[in-house]
Design a protein around this motif. Sequence first.
Motif, PDB file in Angstrom:
ATOM      1  N   ALA A   1      -1.043  57.850  -2.902  1.00  0.00           N
ATOM      2  CA  ALA A   1      -1.144  58.778  -1.739  1.00  0.00           C
ATOM      3  C   ALA A   1      -0.534  59.939  -1.828  1.00  0.00           C
ATOM      4  O   ALA A   1      -1.081  61.101  -1.312  1.00  0.00           O
ATOM      5  N   VAL A   2       0.806  60.012  -2.202  1.00  0.00           N
ATOM      6  CA  VAL A   2       1.593  61.094  -2.206  1.00  0.00           C
ATOM      7  C   VAL A   2       1.067  62.320  -3.304  1.00  0.00           C
ATOM      8  O   VAL A   2       0.731  63.306  -3.169  1.00  0.00           O
ATOM      9  N   ILE A   3       0.669  61.705  -4.492  1.00  0.00           N
ATOM     10  CA  ILE A   3       0.035  62.524  -5.575  1.00  0.00           C
ATOM     11  C   ILE A   3      -1.281  63.099  -5.006  1.00  0.00           C
ATOM     12  O   ILE A   3      -1.598  64.433  -5.246  1.00  0.00           O
ATOM     13  N   ALA A   4      -2.184  62.524  -4.260  1.00  0.00           N
ATOM     14  CA  ALA A   4      -3.205  62.910  -3.717  1.00  0.00           C
ATOM     15  C   ALA A   4      -3.158  63.909  -2.859  1.00  0.00           C
ATOM     16  O   ALA A   4      -3.785  65.322  -3.009  1.00  0.00           O
ATOM     17  N   LYS A   5      -2.085  64.010  -2.163  1.00  0.00           N
ATOM     18  CA  LYS A   5      -1.938  64.993  -1.106  1.00  0.00           C
ATOM     19  C   LYS A   5      -1.129  66.248  -1.786  1.00  0.00           C
ATOM     20  O   LYS A   5      -1.581  67.503  -1.512  1.00  0.00           O
ATOM     21  N   ALA A   6      -0.502  66.121  -2.979  1.00  0.00           N
ATOM     22  CA  ALA A   6       0.105  67.162  -3.824  1.00  0.00           C
ATOM     23  C   ALA A   6      -0.855  67.846  -4.418  1.00  0.00           C
ATOM     24  O   ALA A   6      -0.959  69.272  -4.505  1.00  0.00           O
ATOM     25  N   GLN A   7      -2.025  67.055  -4.911  1.00  0.00           N
ATOM     26  CA  GLN A   7      -3.003  67.919  -5.915  1.00  0.00           C
ATOM     27  C   GLN A   7      -3.949  68.407  -4.926  1.00  0.00           C
ATOM     28  O   GLN A   7      -4.446  69.592  -5.097  1.00  0.00           O
ATOM     29  N   GLU A   8      -4.100  67.960  -3.432  1.00  0.00           N
ATOM     30  CA  GLU A   8      -5.008  68.664  -2.437  1.00  0.00           C
ATOM     31  C   GLU A   8      -4.275  70.161  -2.145  1.00  0.00           C
ATOM     32  O   GLU A   8      -5.177  71.022  -2.002  1.00  0.00           O
ATOM     33  N   LEU A   9      -2.970  70.041  -1.880  1.00  0.00           N
ATOM     34  CA  LEU A   9      -2.306  71.518  -1.862  1.00  0.00           C
ATOM     35  C   LEU A   9      -2.435  72.395  -2.876  1.00  0.00           C
ATOM     36  O   LEU A   9      -2.968  73.537  -2.660  1.00  0.00           O
ATOM     37  N   GLY A  10      -2.694  71.957  -4.411  1.00  0.00           N
ATOM     38  CA  GLY A  10      -2.837  72.893  -5.181  1.00  0.00           C
ATOM     39  C   GLY A  10      -4.225  73.488  -5.320  1.00  0.00           C
ATOM     40  O   GLY A  10      -4.620  74.539  -5.276  1.00  0.00           O
TER      41      GLY A  10
ATOM     42  N   ALA B   1      14.063  53.137  -1.081  1.00  0.00           N
ATOM     43  CA  ALA B   1      13.667  52.011  -2.080  1.00  0.00           C
ATOM     44  C   ALA B   1      12.950  52.647  -3.260  1.00  0.00           C
ATOM     45  O   ALA B   1      11.677  52.280  -3.463  1.00  0.00           O
ATOM     46  N   PRO B   2      13.760  53.287  -4.143  1.00  0.00           N
ATOM     47  CA  PRO B   2      13.239  53.862  -5.328  1.00  0.00           C
ATOM     48  C   PRO B   2      12.612  52.750  -6.400  1.00  0.00           C
ATOM     49  O   PRO B   2      11.858  53.079  -6.901  1.00  0.00           O
ATOM     50  N   GLU B   3      13.103  51.430  -5.918  1.00  0.00           N
ATOM     51  CA  GLU B   3      12.754  50.389  -7.041  1.00  0.00           C
ATOM     52  C   GLU B   3      11.409  49.958  -6.593  1.00  0.00           C
ATOM     53  O   GLU B   3      10.608  49.240  -7.319  1.00  0.00           O
ATOM     54  N   ALA B   4      11.004  50.365  -5.394  1.00  0.00           N
ATOM     55  CA  ALA B   4       9.648  49.671  -5.055  1.00  0.00           C
ATOM     56  C   ALA B   4       8.364  50.211  -5.494  1.00  0.00           C
ATOM     57  O   ALA B   4       7.776  49.631  -6.112  1.00  0.00           O
ATOM     58  N   GLU B   5       8.669  51.498  -5.971  1.00  0.00           N
ATOM     59  CA  GLU B   5       7.564  52.180  -6.459  1.00  0.00           C
ATOM     60  C   GLU B   5       7.829  53.878  -6.951  1.00  0.00           C
ATOM     61  O   GLU B   5       8.486  54.528  -5.981  1.00  0.00           O
ATOM     62  N   ALA B   6       7.676  54.002  -8.212  1.00  0.00           N
ATOM     63  CA  ALA B   6       7.924  55.418  -8.551  1.00  0.00           C
ATOM     64  C   ALA B   6       7.120  56.622  -7.655  1.00  0.00           C
ATOM     65  O   ALA B   6       5.916  56.079  -7.503  1.00  0.00           O
ATOM     66  N   ILE B   7       7.848  57.396  -7.361  1.00  0.00           N
ATOM     67  CA  ILE B   7       7.090  58.703  -6.598  1.00  0.00           C
ATOM     68  C   ILE B   7       5.822  59.133  -7.525  1.00  0.00           C
ATOM     69  O   ILE B   7       4.659  59.267  -6.758  1.00  0.00           O
ATOM     70  N   ALA B   8       5.947  59.158  -8.714  1.00  0.00           N
ATOM     71  CA  ALA B   8       4.786  59.624  -9.395  1.00  0.00           C
ATOM     72  C   ALA B   8       3.533  58.716  -9.377  1.00  0.00           C
ATOM     73  O   ALA B   8       2.333  58.915  -9.911  1.00  0.00           O
TER      74      ALA B   8
ATOM     75  N   VAL C   1      11.022  66.045  -5.362  1.00  0.00           N
ATOM     76  CA  VAL C   1      10.406  67.134  -4.864  1.00  0.00           C
ATOM     77  C   VAL C   1       9.823  68.053  -6.369  1.00  0.00           C
ATOM     78  O   VAL C   1       8.904  68.474  -6.387  1.00  0.00           O
ATOM     79  N   GLY C   2      10.478  67.670  -7.359  1.00  0.00           N
ATOM     80  CA  GLY C   2      10.281  68.173  -8.633  1.00  0.00           C
ATOM     81  C   GLY C   2       8.665  67.544  -9.109  1.00  0.00           C
ATOM     82  O   GLY C   2       8.016  68.211  -9.459  1.00  0.00           O
ATOM     83  N   VAL C   3       8.665  66.302  -8.850  1.00  0.00           N
ATOM     84  CA  VAL C   3       7.126  65.729  -9.303  1.00  0.00           C
ATOM     85  C   VAL C   3       6.081  66.075  -8.429  1.00  0.00           C
ATOM     86  O   VAL C   3       5.255  66.379  -8.808  1.00  0.00           O
ATOM     87  N   LEU C   4       6.625  66.318  -7.239  1.00  0.00           N
ATOM     88  CA  LEU C   4       5.344  66.840  -6.278  1.00  0.00           C
ATOM     89  C   LEU C   4       5.042  68.224  -6.658  1.00  0.00           C
ATOM     90  O   LEU C   4       3.866  68.709  -6.733  1.00  0.00           O
TER      91      LEU C   4
ATOM     92  N   GLU D   1       6.662  59.547   3.102  1.00  0.00           N
ATOM     93  CA  GLU D   1       6.655  59.070   1.856  1.00  0.00           C
ATOM     94  C   GLU D   1       7.998  59.488   1.110  1.00  0.00           C
ATOM     95  O   GLU D   1       8.359  58.373   0.282  1.00  0.00           O
ATOM     96  N   ILE D   2       8.491  60.420   1.209  1.00  0.00           N
ATOM     97  CA  ILE D   2       9.647  60.792   0.381  1.00  0.00           C
ATOM     98  C   ILE D   2      10.870  59.936   0.897  1.00  0.00           C
ATOM     99  O   ILE D   2      11.516  59.576   0.127  1.00  0.00           O
TER     100      ILE D   2
END
Length: 380
Positions: free
Chosen positions: A61-70, A50-57, A124-127, A43-44
């Motif tokens: 899917a990515v945010i859910a994985k980062a939350q689950e790691l917490g 293609a940063p214009e397609a969708e902001a990482i935040a 990486v900072g957002v994650l 995902e990174i």
Amino acid sequence: MREAHQNIASRWLFRLTEVVPVPAGDVFPGARLLDHIPDLVREIAGYLSAPEAEAIAANTAVIAKAQELGELRHAQEASVHQVVLEYRILGEILALFVRDEIAGIEGADALQCLAVMHRLHLCVGVLMQTTVDRFIGEYTATIQDQTRRLDSFNRMATHELRQPLAAIQYAVTALSMTPDAGVRDQLITAIDRSAGQMTALVRTLERVSRLSQADGPHQQRVEIGGIASQVARQLNEMAAARGVTIEVADDLPALVVDAGRLELVIINLLSNGIKYCDQAKPARSVAVETARAASDHECAFAVRDNGLGIPSPYLGDVFSQFFRAHARRDQELGTDGIGLGLAIVADCVKAMGGRIDVSSVEGEGSVFTVTLPREAGQRT
């Protein structure tokens, strides 16, 4: 990066096994969580291309994985320091990969390269922020629940204390009024029984208090050797430039502590040992080794070097702010500083409930011994 996502994921997992204080199989337990790593890398890579397609935040899917790691790290009783360190390692691995890829591109556009590195840093900072926020949220919920339990226990304890206290007060009054030896013996027995009930309740309160002391997002059970090895990795270039070997013993103890403060202590002591090495010696070294503690409730480690040593008249001042034992030799030694490193070390050790001692012989080297409680909240 998409093509190499499995390799990058393996490198991150390997590095995490060195710093996460759980068995290797529990770093990401289960196949689903283990799949998080290559998924995150993939995902990174998509965001970088293609940063214009969708902001990482905004990538759920990515945010859910980062939350689950917490949530996972909270369940494993990790610390904020560990979570931040994990993402620092990921950022380092990804940055090195991008650097190597750019090096293989002839005539790479410098501005585009900088833009990619900026997006990588942002990603990486957002994650990391997402994982830390969920981690802190879980700890906040735990602390609130613990507070409710403690309030309930306090109300129960207050109620339970009233009965033996009233019994003791009644028995003492009756004891002063009766001359009958048999009655007095019964009253003394009643007083002793009630005092025993109060003693047992107080001991229970003490146990509850100890259980709550170590519950905080900055404290966790860590291996001193793991933190020392990570610090040694950070200082590797500095040590190599001065021809200094860093050694970390295999038998260093584990303890519950503020991992961030412990890392700060070790990094300052090791860097001092490297900075003030003796260039006249063919073999220059600084080592982190186990030291003898005064009791089973404590553990100790020492940072030993064979450097310049500290003149004996200065030993009493080494932990003072702005004091530097070798300030007059800066030009000769190629060193500089403002004299806060060891003062910070002393403050950190004190905040962790420990103490630090130093012994040194000028021309032979120095030994800094740190003694800490094995469990957070105790004092040495």
